[in-house]
Design a protein around this motif. Structure first.
Motif, PDB file in Angstrom:
ATOM      1  N   ILE A 181     -34.521  36.468 -15.862  1.00 50.39           N
ATOM      2  CA  ILE A 181     -35.670  37.175 -15.302  1.00 50.39           C
ATOM      3  C   ILE A 181     -35.203  38.490 -14.698  1.00 50.39           C
ATOM      4  N   LYS A 182     -35.798  39.555 -15.151  1.00 53.74           N
ATOM      5  CA  LYS A 182     -35.536  40.851 -14.532  1.00 53.74           C
ATOM      6  C   LYS A 182     -36.595  41.059 -13.447  1.00 53.74           C
ATOM      7  N   HIS A 183     -36.144  41.451 -12.265  1.00 51.31           N
ATOM      8  CA  HIS A 183     -37.099  41.739 -11.193  1.00 51.31           C
ATOM      9  C   HIS A 183     -38.002  42.872 -11.683  1.00 51.31           C
ATOM     10  N   HIS A 184     -39.298  42.692 -11.514  1.00 52.72           N
ATOM     11  CA  HIS A 184     -40.206  43.714 -12.025  1.00 52.72           C
ATOM     12  C   HIS A 184     -41.524  43.707 -11.255  1.00 52.72           C
ATOM     13  N   ASN A 185     -42.225  44.815 -11.384  1.00 52.65           N
ATOM     14  CA  ASN A 185     -43.549  44.948 -10.786  1.00 52.65           C
ATOM     15  C   ASN A 185     -44.593  44.476 -11.784  1.00 52.65           C
ATOM     16  N   TRP A 242     -52.554  26.064 -26.353  1.00 56.16           N
ATOM     17  CA  TRP A 242     -52.782  27.079 -25.318  1.00 56.16           C
ATOM     18  C   TRP A 242     -52.784  28.480 -25.915  1.00 56.16           C
ATOM     19  N   ARG A 243     -53.848  29.213 -25.656  1.00 49.79           N
ATOM     20  CA  ARG A 243     -53.970  30.588 -26.172  1.00 49.79           C
ATOM     21  C   ARG A 243     -54.300  31.552 -25.044  1.00 49.79           C
ATOM     22  N   GLY A 244     -53.987  31.176 -23.830  1.00 56.55           N
ATOM     23  CA  GLY A 244     -54.313  32.005 -22.673  1.00 56.55           C
ATOM     24  C   GLY A 244     -53.441  33.238 -22.608  1.00 56.55           C
ATOM     25  N   GLY A 245     -53.583  33.956 -21.521  1.00 51.28           N
ATOM     26  CA  GLY A 245     -52.786  35.161 -21.295  1.00 51.28           C
ATOM     27  C   GLY A 245     -52.751  35.475 -19.827  1.00 51.28           C
ATOM     28  N   TYR A 246     -51.830  36.330 -19.436  1.00 51.16           N
ATOM     29  CA  TYR A 246     -51.738  36.735 -18.034  1.00 51.16           C
ATOM     30  C   TYR A 246     -53.039  37.374 -17.584  1.00 51.16           C
ATOM     31  N   ARG A 247     -53.377  37.121 -16.334  1.00 55.24           N
ATOM     32  CA  ARG A 247     -54.557  37.781 -15.760  1.00 55.24           C
ATOM     33  C   ARG A 247     -54.209  39.191 -15.315  1.00 55.24           C
ATOM     34  N   GLY A 248     -52.927  39.457 -15.178  1.00 54.04           N
ATOM     35  CA  GLY A 248     -52.487  40.802 -14.782  1.00 54.04           C
ATOM     36  C   GLY A 248     -51.733  41.442 -15.920  1.00 54.04           C
ATOM     37  N   SER A 249     -51.124  42.578 -15.645  1.00 54.57           N
ATOM     38  CA  SER A 249     -50.335  43.251 -16.681  1.00 54.57           C
ATOM     39  C   SER A 249     -49.095  43.837 -16.050  1.00 54.57           C
ATOM     40  N   ASN A 250     -48.060  44.043 -16.868  1.00 51.02           N
ATOM     41  CA  ASN A 250     -46.808  44.595 -16.345  1.00 51.02           C
ATOM     42  C   ASN A 250     -46.944  46.079 -16.066  1.00 51.02           C
ATOM     43  N   VAL A 259     -40.534  33.909  -7.410  1.00 54.55           N
ATOM     44  CA  VAL A 259     -41.232  34.300  -6.185  1.00 54.55           C
ATOM     45  C   VAL A 259     -42.010  35.584  -6.470  1.00 54.55           C
ATOM     46  N   ILE A 260     -43.078  35.763  -5.706  1.00 47.65           N
ATOM     47  CA  ILE A 260     -43.882  36.973  -5.849  1.00 47.65           C
ATOM     48  C   ILE A 260     -44.071  37.584  -4.464  1.00 47.65           C
ATOM     49  N   ARG A 261     -43.907  38.916  -4.386  1.00 51.03           N
ATOM     50  CA  ARG A 261     -43.952  39.631  -3.114  1.00 51.03           C
ATOM     51  C   ARG A 261     -44.958  40.775  -3.178  1.00 51.03           C
ATOM     52  N   HIS A 262     -45.428  41.159  -1.989  1.00 50.96           N
ATOM     53  CA  HIS A 262     -46.264  42.349  -1.825  1.00 50.96           C
ATOM     54  C   HIS A 262     -45.799  43.026  -0.544  1.00 50.96           C
ATOM     55  N   ASN A 263     -45.420  44.311  -0.641  1.00 49.32           N
ATOM     56  CA  ASN A 263     -44.866  45.034   0.513  1.00 49.32           C
ATOM     57  C   ASN A 263     -43.727  44.244   1.167  1.00 49.32           C
ATOM     58  N   ASP A 264     -42.878  43.680   0.336  1.00 51.75           N
ATOM     59  CA  ASP A 264     -41.682  42.920   0.738  1.00 51.75           C
ATOM     60  C   ASP A 264     -41.986  41.592   1.434  1.00 51.75           C
ATOM     61  N   GLN A 265     -43.233  41.170   1.473  1.00 57.57           N
ATOM     62  CA  GLN A 265     -43.573  39.858   2.032  1.00 57.57           C
ATOM     63  C   GLN A 265     -43.681  38.850   0.891  1.00 57.57           C
ATOM     64  N   LEU A 266     -43.013  37.715   1.016  1.00 58.18           N
ATOM     65  CA  LEU A 266     -43.114  36.673   0.005  1.00 58.18           C
ATOM     66  C   LEU A 266     -44.465  35.993   0.145  1.00 58.18           C
ATOM     67  N   GLY A 297     -55.716  44.429 -10.111  1.00 56.87           N
ATOM     68  CA  GLY A 297     -55.691  45.752  -9.502  1.00 56.87           C
ATOM     69  C   GLY A 297     -54.659  45.950  -8.404  1.00 56.87           C
ATOM     70  N   GLU A 298     -53.968  44.904  -7.999  1.00 59.03           N
ATOM     71  CA  GLU A 298     -52.945  45.003  -6.946  1.00 59.03           C
ATOM     72  C   GLU A 298     -51.556  44.927  -7.570  1.00 59.03           C
ATOM     73  N   ARG A 299     -50.623  45.681  -6.995  1.00 57.60           N
ATOM     74  CA  ARG A 299     -49.240  45.685  -7.482  1.00 57.60           C
ATOM     75  C   ARG A 299     -48.400  44.686  -6.684  1.00 57.60           C
ATOM     76  N   TYR A 300     -47.643  43.869  -7.407  1.00 57.87           N
ATOM     77  CA  TYR A 300     -46.761  42.866  -6.810  1.00 57.87           C
ATOM     78  C   TYR A 300     -45.383  42.973  -7.446  1.00 57.87           C
ATOM     79  N   PHE A 301     -44.416  42.318  -6.794  1.00 56.55           N
ATOM     80  CA  PHE A 301     -43.042  42.307  -7.277  1.00 56.55           C
ATOM     81  C   PHE A 301     -42.649  40.858  -7.566  1.00 56.55           C
ATOM     82  N   VAL A 302     -42.182  40.595  -8.791  1.00 58.94           N
ATOM     83  CA  VAL A 302     -41.812  39.246  -9.212  1.00 58.94           C
ATOM     84  C   VAL A 302     -40.305  39.187  -9.426  1.00 58.94           C
TER      85      VAL A 302
END
Length: 198
Positions: free
Chosen positions: A27-31, A190-198, A85-92, A36-41
């Protein structure tokens, strides 16, 4: 001769599966953007454990169903466990964990929790679908999980993603002995997809 051919086929199959899993678990750390909100995974590490326990306490009324040692043991198992883990503004904000069994080609979601104030924003769906995508990539057949019988909200989310109720484990949970509902996702359907995007 036939035995050698069978052994070669098994060796080739398991090596391919292992290579796929190693690639999937890298896993590469990525946003990401979710609703509509940006997170860090990122892949969970031991330094995340105190914050993971904080999320557990917030979700489970001050309790930590898994303690520091349990998470440390899970994170040590690099070949058959994956924790994100998923973070927003460095908060887990949340985390998910899963175990992977190459023999049965089944994955099992062991933990998923999101801080209450960040629930219903697509974060849980994103994390679950991340594990689903990993399991599909390594050609697994299904994913299972347990959910409290009283947790109707989580059950609705899992059903929406595509899980089906497949059984009940009586008095499954430590402490209050509440029943757990077994749920399974057939990855071939299963044919779902992410609700967000990279």
């Amino acid at each position: 001769m036939l035995d050698k051919l069978i052994n070669w086929a098994k060796y080739t199959f398991f090596n391919r599966t292992r290579r796929l899993r190693e690639e999937a678990f890298e896993i590469k750390h990525h946003n990401v953007v979710i609703e509509g909100e940006r997170y860090f995974v990122a892949q969970a590490t031991n330094t995340d454990i105190p914050e993971i326990l904080t999320v557990e306490r917030a979700v489970y009324d001050g309790q930590t169903p898994w303690d520091r040692m349990a998470f440390a043991n899970e994170l040590r198992r690099k070949l058959d466990r994956l924790y994100l883990v998923i973070r927003h503004n460095d908060q887990l904000l949340g985390f998910i964990g899963a175990s992977f069994d190459d023999r049965s080609k089944m994955a099992h979601i062991t933990n998923v929790a999101i801080l209450p104030e960040y629930q219903n924003r697509g974060i849980g769906s994103f994390l679950i679908e991340s594990i689903i995508k990993k399991a599909q990539f390594i050609e697994y057949k299904s994913i299972t999980l347990e959910v409290r019988k009283s947790n109707i909200t989580a059950q609705a989310l899992y059903l929406k993603i595509g899980f089906e109720k497949t059984g009940i484990k009586k008095k499954y949970y430590f402490g209050d002995h509440e029943d757990a509902i077994d749920m399974t996702l057939d990855l071939s359907k299963w044919r779902g997809g992410y609700r967000g995007s990279n």
